[in-house]
Design a protein around this motif. Structure first.
Motif, PDB file in Angstrom:
ATOM      1  N   SER A   1       1.566  -3.984  -8.357  1.00  0.00           N
ATOM      2  CA  SER A   1       1.365  -4.493  -7.035  1.00  0.00           C
ATOM      3  C   SER A   1       0.628  -6.001  -7.152  1.00  0.00           C
ATOM      4  O   SER A   1       0.338  -6.464  -8.047  1.00  0.00           O
ATOM      5  CB  SER A   1       0.113  -3.727  -6.445  1.00  0.00           C
ATOM      6  OG  SER A   1       0.811  -2.259  -6.332  1.00  0.00           O
TER       7      SER A   1
ATOM      8  N   ASP B   1       3.100  -8.586   0.834  1.00  0.00           N
ATOM      9  CA  ASP B   1       3.381  -7.540   0.088  1.00  0.00           C
ATOM     10  C   ASP B   1       2.184  -6.661  -0.632  1.00  0.00           C
ATOM     11  O   ASP B   1       2.240  -5.978  -1.581  1.00  0.00           O
ATOM     12  CB  ASP B   1       4.718  -7.319  -0.873  1.00  0.00           C
ATOM     13  CG  ASP B   1       4.319  -8.175  -1.991  1.00  0.00           C
ATOM     14  OD1 ASP B   1       4.993  -8.350  -2.970  1.00  0.00           O
ATOM     15  OD2 ASP B   1       3.339  -9.075  -1.957  1.00  0.00           O
TER      16      ASP B   1
ATOM     17  N   TYR C   1      -0.703  -4.224  -1.611  1.00  0.00           N
ATOM     18  CA  TYR C   1      -0.572  -2.893  -1.745  1.00  0.00           C
ATOM     19  C   TYR C   1       0.571  -2.329  -1.745  1.00  0.00           C
ATOM     20  O   TYR C   1       0.602  -1.054  -2.088  1.00  0.00           O
ATOM     21  CB  TYR C   1      -1.428  -2.322  -0.411  1.00  0.00           C
ATOM     22  CG  TYR C   1      -2.898  -2.940  -0.488  1.00  0.00           C
ATOM     23  CD1 TYR C   1      -3.406  -3.351   0.849  1.00  0.00           C
ATOM     24  CD2 TYR C   1      -3.833  -2.730  -1.508  1.00  0.00           C
ATOM     25  CE1 TYR C   1      -4.710  -3.474   0.917  1.00  0.00           C
ATOM     26  CE2 TYR C   1      -5.167  -2.840  -1.483  1.00  0.00           C
ATOM     27  CZ  TYR C   1      -5.609  -3.536   0.005  1.00  0.00           C
ATOM     28  OH  TYR C   1      -6.963  -3.996  -0.174  1.00  0.00           O
ATOM     29  N   GLU C   2       1.660  -3.139  -1.718  1.00  0.00           N
ATOM     30  CA  GLU C   2       3.184  -2.243  -1.888  1.00  0.00           C
ATOM     31  C   GLU C   2       3.207  -1.958  -3.719  1.00  0.00           C
ATOM     32  O   GLU C   2       2.676  -3.108  -4.265  1.00  0.00           O
ATOM     33  CB  GLU C   2       4.335  -3.209  -1.327  1.00  0.00           C
ATOM     34  CG  GLU C   2       4.386  -2.952  -0.223  1.00  0.00           C
ATOM     35  CD  GLU C   2       5.973  -3.825   0.347  1.00  0.00           C
ATOM     36  OE1 GLU C   2       5.388  -4.542   1.393  1.00  0.00           O
ATOM     37  OE2 GLU C   2       6.810  -3.758  -0.441  1.00  0.00           O
ATOM     38  N   GLN C   3       3.587  -1.006  -3.852  1.00  0.00           N
ATOM     39  CA  GLN C   3       3.630  -0.753  -5.439  1.00  0.00           C
ATOM     40  C   GLN C   3       5.151  -0.681  -5.737  1.00  0.00           C
ATOM     41  O   GLN C   3       5.979   0.049  -4.922  1.00  0.00           O
ATOM     42  CB  GLN C   3       3.239   0.564  -5.675  1.00  0.00           C
ATOM     43  CG  GLN C   3       1.584   0.842  -5.558  1.00  0.00           C
ATOM     44  CD  GLN C   3       0.986   1.544  -6.305  1.00  0.00           C
ATOM     45  OE1 GLN C   3       1.426   2.336  -7.113  1.00  0.00           O
ATOM     46  NE2 GLN C   3      -0.439   1.343  -6.382  1.00  0.00           N
ATOM     47  N   TYR C   4       5.344  -1.544  -6.726  1.00  0.00           N
ATOM     48  CA  TYR C   4       7.002  -1.669  -7.215  1.00  0.00           C
ATOM     49  C   TYR C   4       7.075  -1.001  -8.365  1.00  0.00           C
ATOM     50  O   TYR C   4       6.399  -0.905  -9.624  1.00  0.00           O
ATOM     51  CB  TYR C   4       7.253  -3.112  -7.385  1.00  0.00           C
ATOM     52  CG  TYR C   4       7.261  -3.882  -6.129  1.00  0.00           C
ATOM     53  CD1 TYR C   4       6.046  -4.405  -5.654  1.00  0.00           C
ATOM     54  CD2 TYR C   4       8.516  -4.174  -5.263  1.00  0.00           C
ATOM     55  CE1 TYR C   4       6.217  -5.041  -4.373  1.00  0.00           C
ATOM     56  CE2 TYR C   4       8.671  -4.913  -4.374  1.00  0.00           C
ATOM     57  CZ  TYR C   4       7.325  -5.239  -3.912  1.00  0.00           C
ATOM     58  OH  TYR C   4       7.350  -6.093  -2.648  1.00  0.00           O
TER      59      TYR C   4
ATOM     60  N   ASN D   1      -3.127   3.523   4.948  1.00  0.00           N
ATOM     61  CA  ASN D   1      -1.721   2.998   4.916  1.00  0.00           C
ATOM     62  C   ASN D   1      -0.843   3.872   4.640  1.00  0.00           C
ATOM     63  O   ASN D   1      -1.067   4.828   3.497  1.00  0.00           O
ATOM     64  CB  ASN D   1      -1.647   1.702   3.872  1.00  0.00           C
ATOM     65  CG  ASN D   1      -2.553   0.656   4.205  1.00  0.00           C
ATOM     66  OD1 ASN D   1      -3.378   0.278   3.359  1.00  0.00           O
ATOM     67  ND2 ASN D   1      -2.937   0.321   5.354  1.00  0.00           N
TER      68      ASN D   1
ATOM     69  N   PHE E   1       3.262   5.343   3.727  1.00  0.00           N
ATOM     70  CA  PHE E   1       4.518   4.789   2.938  1.00  0.00           C
ATOM     71  C   PHE E   1       5.511   5.748   2.819  1.00  0.00           C
ATOM     72  O   PHE E   1       5.186   7.109   2.745  1.00  0.00           O
ATOM     73  CB  PHE E   1       4.355   4.275   1.504  1.00  0.00           C
ATOM     74  CG  PHE E   1       3.255   3.151   1.458  1.00  0.00           C
ATOM     75  CD1 PHE E   1       2.014   3.624   1.486  1.00  0.00           C
ATOM     76  CD2 PHE E   1       3.482   1.816   1.525  1.00  0.00           C
ATOM     77  CE1 PHE E   1       0.928   2.532   0.985  1.00  0.00           C
ATOM     78  CE2 PHE E   1       2.579   0.913   1.194  1.00  0.00           C
ATOM     79  CZ  PHE E   1       1.346   1.078   1.164  1.00  0.00           C
TER      80      PHE E   1
ATOM     81  N   TYR F   1       8.750   6.527   0.216  1.00  0.00           N
ATOM     82  CA  TYR F   1       9.674   5.974  -0.589  1.00  0.00           C
ATOM     83  C   TYR F   1      10.841   6.936  -0.951  1.00  0.00           C
ATOM     84  O   TYR F   1      10.781   8.143  -0.431  1.00  0.00           O
ATOM     85  CB  TYR F   1       8.938   6.027  -2.341  1.00  0.00           C
ATOM     86  CG  TYR F   1       7.892   4.880  -2.394  1.00  0.00           C
ATOM     87  CD1 TYR F   1       6.717   5.067  -1.697  1.00  0.00           C
ATOM     88  CD2 TYR F   1       8.133   3.781  -2.909  1.00  0.00           C
ATOM     89  CE1 TYR F   1       5.689   3.986  -1.867  1.00  0.00           C
ATOM     90  CE2 TYR F   1       7.114   2.987  -3.333  1.00  0.00           C
ATOM     91  CZ  TYR F   1       6.006   2.697  -2.805  1.00  0.00           C
ATOM     92  OH  TYR F   1       4.984   1.780  -2.889  1.00  0.00           O
TER      93      TYR F   1
ATOM     94  N   LEU G   1      10.571   1.546  -1.937  1.00  0.00           N
ATOM     95  CA  LEU G   1      10.144   1.476  -0.709  1.00  0.00           C
ATOM     96  C   LEU G   1      11.277   1.480   0.452  1.00  0.00           C
ATOM     97  O   LEU G   1      11.980   0.432   0.417  1.00  0.00           O
ATOM     98  CB  LEU G   1       9.178   0.487  -0.674  1.00  0.00           C
ATOM     99  CG  LEU G   1       8.280   0.266   0.490  1.00  0.00           C
ATOM    100  CD1 LEU G   1       7.340   1.502   0.780  1.00  0.00           C
ATOM    101  CD2 LEU G   1       7.386  -0.939   0.858  1.00  0.00           C
TER     102      LEU G   1
ATOM    103  N   LYS H   1       6.774   0.871   5.423  1.00  0.00           N
ATOM    104  CA  LYS H   1       5.355   1.055   5.270  1.00  0.00           C
ATOM    105  C   LYS H   1       4.626   0.987   6.757  1.00  0.00           C
ATOM    106  O   LYS H   1       5.339   0.304   7.561  1.00  0.00           O
ATOM    107  CB  LYS H   1       4.913   0.098   4.222  1.00  0.00           C
ATOM    108  CG  LYS H   1       5.011  -1.233   4.753  1.00  0.00           C
ATOM    109  CD  LYS H   1       4.547  -2.365   3.590  1.00  0.00           C
ATOM    110  CE  LYS H   1       4.799  -3.719   4.311  1.00  0.00           C
ATOM    111  NZ  LYS H   1       4.390  -4.650   3.226  1.00  0.00           N
TER     112      LYS H   1
ATOM    113  N   TYR I   1      -5.432   0.661  -4.950  1.00  0.00           N
ATOM    114  CA  TYR I   1      -4.125   0.687  -4.833  1.00  0.00           C
ATOM    115  C   TYR I   1      -3.358   2.069  -5.170  1.00  0.00           C
ATOM    116  O   TYR I   1      -2.316   2.241  -4.904  1.00  0.00           O
ATOM    117  CB  TYR I   1      -3.608  -0.097  -5.960  1.00  0.00           C
ATOM    118  CG  TYR I   1      -3.740  -1.914  -5.679  1.00  0.00           C
ATOM    119  CD1 TYR I   1      -5.046  -2.334  -5.760  1.00  0.00           C
ATOM    120  CD2 TYR I   1      -2.679  -2.426  -5.365  1.00  0.00           C
ATOM    121  CE1 TYR I   1      -5.184  -3.850  -5.629  1.00  0.00           C
ATOM    122  CE2 TYR I   1      -2.970  -4.069  -4.988  1.00  0.00           C
ATOM    123  CZ  TYR I   1      -4.124  -4.372  -5.074  1.00  0.00           C
ATOM    124  OH  TYR I   1      -4.343  -5.670  -4.795  1.00  0.00           O
TER     125      TYR I   1
END
Lengths: 115, 114
Positions: A94, A100, A102-105, B32, B34, B36, B46, B49, B100
């Protein structure tokens, strides 16, 4: 930019052995999280590292450990493997800033089989 | 502690049918949310979100989701599914400042029949 990479992709180990999995995050990402995915339990959080410090830890025994290096690459280690540790281990990185946040890739995962 | 529930384990639809996948969460503070997707043999990607603002969020590939705070829900919708939407869908939440960590639901497997 290159995605999250994990090595190895597949691993077969015997009960009692230990294993180390590696994760390289997206360039510039400083947060790396690890998850275990199994058919029965789904996706479960293992731990998260940020700037070489473990910030959060999930509900897993102490046999599961990890670390992060100064280049943000991360490793996780499982000692004294049990049959129930067979799973897909996912790494996610992240960004700590920007749109982006807090978006997790996620990476492709390492499929661990314990026999 | 937070949790996420996805009510449907496996959904089977014909192409062009409408889709709604349920997701409910449990957490008393700000979250938050999401969605996926995991296509066969591929890694988690993703879809969309929700962080704040408009509770109706649009994602990739025609998916959208609506956050209903009073119902602790974040359902995923698509008006017309395609065979290529066959995949497993996961709802997840991030709770707490600075964390996170994602808490995932058990997932819903979607099979679309041509």
């Amino acid at each position: 930019k290159a995605g999250v990479t994990q090595t190895p992709r597949y691993l077969i180990k015997t009960r009692g052995q230990q294993v180390t999995l590696s994760c390289s995050p997206i360039s510039g990402h400083r947060s790396v999280s690890w998850y275990q995915q199994t058919p029965g339990q789904g996706l479960q959080f293992l731990f998260e590292y940020f700037s070489e410090t473990q910030r959060n830890k999930g509900n897993f025994p102490g046999r599961f450990s990890g670390r992060q290096f100064s280049n943000s690459r991360s490793e996780m280690n499982v000692s004294t493997l049990e049959l129930g540790d067979s799973a897909l281990y996912l790494c996610a990185s992240s960004s700590s800033r920007g749109g982006d946040l807090y978006e997790q890739y996620f990476g492709p995962g390492t499929r661990l089989t314990v026999t | 502690a937070q949790s996420v529930s996805q009510h449907n384990h496996h959904v089977i639809l014909s192409e062009a049918a409408s889709l709604e996948l349920g997701c409910n969460y449990s957490y008393g503070g700000t979250v938050n949310l999401f969605w996926y997707v995991q296509y066969p043999g591929q890694h988690l990607q993703l879809l969309l979100k929700y962080f704040s603002g408009d509770p109706l969020v649009k994602g990739i590939k025609g998916f959208e989701a609506e956050f209903i705070k009073s119902k602790f829900s974040f359902n995923l919708r698509k008006p017309s599914v395609q065979w290529s939407d066959t995949a497993e869908y996961f709802c997840a939440l991030r709770a707490g400042a600075g964390s996170y960590q994602l808490t995932f639901g058990k997932g819903t497997k979607l099979s679309v029949i041509p």
